[in-house]
Design an enzyme around this catalytic site. Structure first.
Site, mmCIF file in Angstrom:
data_model
loop_
_atom_site.group_PDB
_atom_site.id
_atom_site.type_symbol
_atom_site.label_atom_id
_atom_site.label_comp_id
_atom_site.label_asym_id
_atom_site.label_seq_id
_atom_site.Cartn_x
_atom_site.Cartn_y
_atom_site.Cartn_z
ATOM 1 N N ARG B 32 90.553 40.624 54.236
ATOM 2 C CA ARG B 32 92.132 40.328 54.643
ATOM 3 C C ARG B 32 93.474 40.569 54.276
ATOM 4 N NH1 ARG B 32 92.628 34.405 51.989
ATOM 5 N NH2 ARG B 32 91.715 35.514 50.562
ATOM 6 N N ASP B 72 92.971 45.596 59.415
ATOM 7 C CA ASP B 72 92.482 46.384 61.123
ATOM 8 C C ASP B 72 92.009 46.274 62.571
ATOM 9 O OD1 ASP B 72 89.813 46.086 60.085
ATOM 10 O OD2 ASP B 72 89.357 47.887 59.610
ATOM 11 N N CYS B 134 73.736 38.311 58.101
ATOM 12 C CA CYS B 134 74.719 39.072 57.803
ATOM 13 C C CYS B 134 74.814 39.245 56.844
ATOM 14 C CB CYS B 134 75.813 38.165 58.719
ATOM 15 S SG CYS B 134 77.214 39.171 59.100
ATOM 16 N N CYS B 136 78.581 39.105 55.726
ATOM 17 C CA CYS B 136 78.768 38.024 55.167
ATOM 18 C C CYS B 136 78.213 36.986 54.010
ATOM 19 C CB CYS B 136 79.483 36.984 56.552
ATOM 20 S SG CYS B 136 78.891 36.021 56.870
#
Lengths: 278, 278
Positions: B32, B72, B134, B136
């Site tokens: 981020r 990106d 995941c 995350c």
């Protein structure tokens, strides 16, 4: 259309009696709308014949007033922006859980309409590769899990299997029809089947809202509609459990507006007619 | 950081030898990013210590050049806008399927960064209430179904169970390591287990992309990254089956850019330094 024109004319007469000045007409409607042209492109299943309908011209011709039209979810977002929790908030999202689920996205103080006026179809965010069937023809949409219609369907299923009623509930045989409210009441009174249905609904809505956060990253989520108060806590909880750290700090509020879609239709008129462009 | 500065200095020397004028420095990075401040707020797990890192100031101080920084996925979207299929397209989305899944959203010709610079975290769109774990911390993200990493994990699982290899494949014992490519090859050669994994991955990515369509309604979706060509057909098919009618007409293209993230970093420099503001 004739009925709409009749109602408009009556409203104009009422306004004249009240000594009110009419600035214009705002229309909030279901389905996909081109607000620049005032045309309903494609409506929901409830009013299926309303496709490619120019609603602006007949009203404008009959009343000699400017007319603005937008989708009800978008109108609700405009209402929050002008009168509700969205005042002064640059990026926010509103989600209306009523019979279906709709909503609007405000980004940089403006609605996102999208390239074919199909943005913010928030009820049709899918949170399952299979999941329950949705009115739209797909499966696993949050509307198919968490809308009033979806909860009513589950309530009816439980009722038919004689699994809904628990001690302390109003006699359902006397009730006019089984609804989402009966499901919520049953869950409150300890019915585990009803609790499970609501837990899944809250999870589905929460995951759908996280998808919104991970896509447009608003600073505020406003829930409105009859089920808003019920969903606020579960949604906030799911966000705490499953959103990216940077999105977890989001506020989830319940709207305090009555009829946000109609207020939003009015706000379009106010905003456009009082916009100084000279 | 020292390594980055060393590489920048070498690049400057090379540019001088080639008689090139350097307009500025563009940085594309994972995680981020606050592009206004040139700060990496929070990085991905691969480069975990990069949090709250001001990357602009040291580079700018060392080279005496203006510096722009962005995520990106956002850079890849900027590259498509300047050099790729996104040229002249007002609303589009790009999705990069590499090791992970990232992307960027262009709305009214500008990137959507969101209120905490966490917009367009497209890899973490969830398409399942449970689903695979995941990176995350959540479950059912499209990255956990369809990224290179996810496919590799499934390829390894099948390989360990001796279910991956089929007649006609390169001997996997000689291969350095089992990868997503082996899975794709096995599926092409008729391995049903491999086909099923890829079918689910394509479905998950497709449903995730439909969620994007129903939220911001772009007119174009651009797939890039090593798996883009593989996913184009299944994604287009899932959209045809499950998107709202008004979103089904969307074009899904495969990027023809090499290294879009780096090209995008360069495009920030070009766009800002050649923007006439006087």
């Amino acid at each position: 259309m004739e009925l709409i024109l009749k109602m408009c004319t009556e409203a104009v007469i009422d306004a004249v009696h009240l000594n009110c000045r009419i600035l214009g007409v705002g229309v909030s409607t279901g389905g996909r709308v081109n607000p620049q042209e005032g045309v309903i492109l494609h409506s929901t299943k409830l009013i299926q014949e309303w496709s490619s309908i120019d609603i602006r011209t007949p009203i404008s011709d009959a009343l000699h007033l400017p007319v603005w039209v937008d989708n009800d979810g978008n109108c609700a977002a405009l209402a929050e922006k002008k009168f509700g929790h969205g005042k002064g908030v640059e990026n926010f999202v509103t989600i209306i859980t009523g019979t279906g689920i709709g909503g609007g996205i405000i980004q940089h103080n403006e609605l996102i309409h999208g390239s074919t006026f199909c943005a913010a179809e928030l009820g049709h965010i899918m949170v399952s590769l299979d999941g329950p069937e949705c009115m739209c023809g797909s499966r696993g949409c949050i509307e198919a899990y968490a809308s009033g219609m979806a909860l009513q369907k589950e309530a009816k299923r439980l009722h038919d299997e004689e699994l809904l009623e628990v001690d302390g509930m109003v006699d359902l045989k006397k009730a006019e029809s089984v609804s989402a409210i009966h499901l919520i009441n049953a869950a409150r009174l300890g019915n585990h089947k009803a609790e499970a249905v609501l837990r899944t609904a809250g999870m589905a809505l929460g995951v759908g809202i996280i998808n919104i956060l991970h896509m447009v990253n608003p600073s505020l989520v406003i829930l409105s509609g009859v089920l808003a108060a019920h969903y606020q806590a579960p949604v906030q909880q799911v966000i705490g459990q499953r959103a990216l750290t940077s999105a977890q700090s989001i506020q989830v509020l319940t709207s305090d507006l009555e009829e946000p879609a109609l207020l939003g239709a009015a706000s379009m008129v106010l905003d456009y007619t009082t916009r100084r462009i000279y």
